[in-house]
Design a protein around this motif. Sequence first.
Motif, short mmCIF file in Angstrom:
data_model
loop_
_atom_site.label_atom_id
_atom_site.label_comp_id
_atom_site.label_asym_id
_atom_site.label_seq_id
_atom_site.Cartn_x
_atom_site.Cartn_y
_atom_site.Cartn_z
N PHE A 264 0.87 -1.41 -0.31
CA PHE A 264 -0.12 0.13 -0.22
C PHE A 264 1.16 1.19 0.02
CE2 PHE A 264 -1.67 3.47 2.80
CZ PHE A 264 -2.74 3.57 1.62
N LEU A 265 1.32 1.17 1.10
CA LEU A 265 3.21 2.93 1.02
C LEU A 265 3.54 2.19 -0.68
CD1 LEU A 265 3.57 1.70 4.86
CD2 LEU A 265 2.00 4.05 4.16
N ALA A 266 4.15 1.95 -0.59
CA ALA A 266 4.87 1.81 -1.93
C ALA A 266 4.02 2.41 -3.43
CB ALA A 266 5.23 0.30 -2.75
N ILE A 267 2.48 1.92 -3.02
CA ILE A 267 1.69 2.41 -4.01
C ILE A 267 1.74 4.22 -4.64
CG2 ILE A 267 -0.43 2.93 -5.36
CD1 ILE A 267 -0.34 -0.33 -4.94
N VAL A 268 1.02 4.79 -2.82
CA VAL A 268 0.74 5.89 -2.51
C VAL A 268 2.28 6.70 -2.90
CG1 VAL A 268 0.03 7.52 -0.25
CG2 VAL A 268 -0.72 5.28 -0.97
N HIS A 269 3.11 5.96 -2.33
CA HIS A 269 4.82 6.49 -2.29
C HIS A 269 5.31 7.17 -3.60
CE1 HIS A 269 9.66 6.63 -0.62
NE2 HIS A 269 9.13 7.53 -2.01
N VAL B 104 -5.51 2.15 -2.08
CA VAL B 104 -5.44 2.98 -2.19
C VAL B 104 -6.70 3.34 -2.73
CG1 VAL B 104 -4.23 3.85 -3.93
CG2 VAL B 104 -3.12 2.34 -3.03
N GLY B 105 -7.72 2.87 -3.85
CA GLY B 105 -9.05 2.70 -4.63
C GLY B 105 -9.61 3.73 -3.29
N LYS B 106 -9.70 3.32 -2.05
CA LYS B 106 -10.60 3.17 -0.83
C LYS B 106 -9.88 4.15 -0.24
CE LYS B 106 -13.36 -1.01 -1.03
NZ LYS B 106 -13.89 -1.84 0.25
N LYS B 107 -8.75 4.93 -0.09
CA LYS B 107 -7.67 5.94 0.76
C LYS B 107 -8.12 5.59 1.99
CE LYS B 107 -9.56 9.94 -2.44
NZ LYS B 107 -9.21 9.05 -3.64
N HIS B 108 -7.95 3.56 2.46
CA HIS B 108 -7.70 3.40 3.27
C HIS B 108 -7.07 2.14 3.55
CE1 HIS B 108 -8.86 3.03 7.62
NE2 HIS B 108 -9.32 1.31 7.78
N CYS B 109 -5.80 1.91 4.55
CA CYS B 109 -4.91 1.22 4.57
C CYS B 109 -5.66 0.14 5.20
CB CYS B 109 -3.54 1.23 5.43
SG CYS B 109 -2.51 0.33 5.46
N TRP C 111 -2.54 11.54 2.41
CA TRP C 111 -1.95 12.17 0.96
C TRP C 111 -3.22 11.76 -0.18
CZ3 TRP C 111 -1.62 10.48 -3.63
CH2 TRP C 111 -0.67 11.76 -4.81
N LEU C 112 -4.33 10.11 0.12
CA LEU C 112 -4.71 10.44 -0.99
C LEU C 112 -6.62 10.41 -0.67
CD1 LEU C 112 -4.37 6.01 -0.73
CD2 LEU C 112 -3.56 7.65 -2.53
N ARG C 113 -6.58 11.45 0.44
CA ARG C 113 -7.45 12.25 0.50
C ARG C 113 -7.67 13.24 -0.15
NH1 ARG C 113 -7.57 9.36 5.74
NH2 ARG C 113 -6.38 11.08 6.75
N VAL C 114 -6.17 14.29 -0.19
CA VAL C 114 -6.20 15.18 -0.54
C VAL C 114 -6.09 15.84 -2.08
CG1 VAL C 114 -6.41 16.35 1.89
CG2 VAL C 114 -4.19 15.88 0.67
#
Length: 154
Positions: free
Chosen positions: A67-72, A97-102, A125-128
């Motif tokens: 998850f963190l790798a994709i967001v990074h 990531v699609g749901k913006k929640h780990c 970060w995903l939310r904004v």
Amino acid sequence: MQLQNPPSYRHDTVLPLPMEVRADAWAVDAACSGNPGMMEYQAIDLATGAQVFHFGPVYGTNNIGEFLAIVHALALMEKQGIQKAIYSDSYNAILWVGKKHCKTTLERTPQTAHLYDIIARAEQWLRVHAFRVPIIKWETARWGEIPADFGRKK
């Protein structure tokens, strides 16, 4: 994965990628010694074979690392003003990531507090941030291990 020359018909990468895989992309992957255990993740540029970033090791789980790798990757692409596809072999991480929640079940302890801070920053970060980067499931059964794999499977 040992790097080999690409086939003669493939001129957009130094890696031996299947034709249906875009070379104008990054591949991300995580590795964890034990689960939970010491976790790290990285991204590899599929056009050049170069490591784009590496994080860890920290105590966590493989799914958190994916998850963190994709967001990074998303955040770094935005910061650098580039847009490439992202390949991940983790269906769960792509969903998260699609749901913006780990959606981890890792216990929150003093040992995991720092990682939980990183997760909170990633979710924020995903939310904004709106992103249009395609996140594509790497089909390991058809294409072999993702180029960002750490090569530790037995």
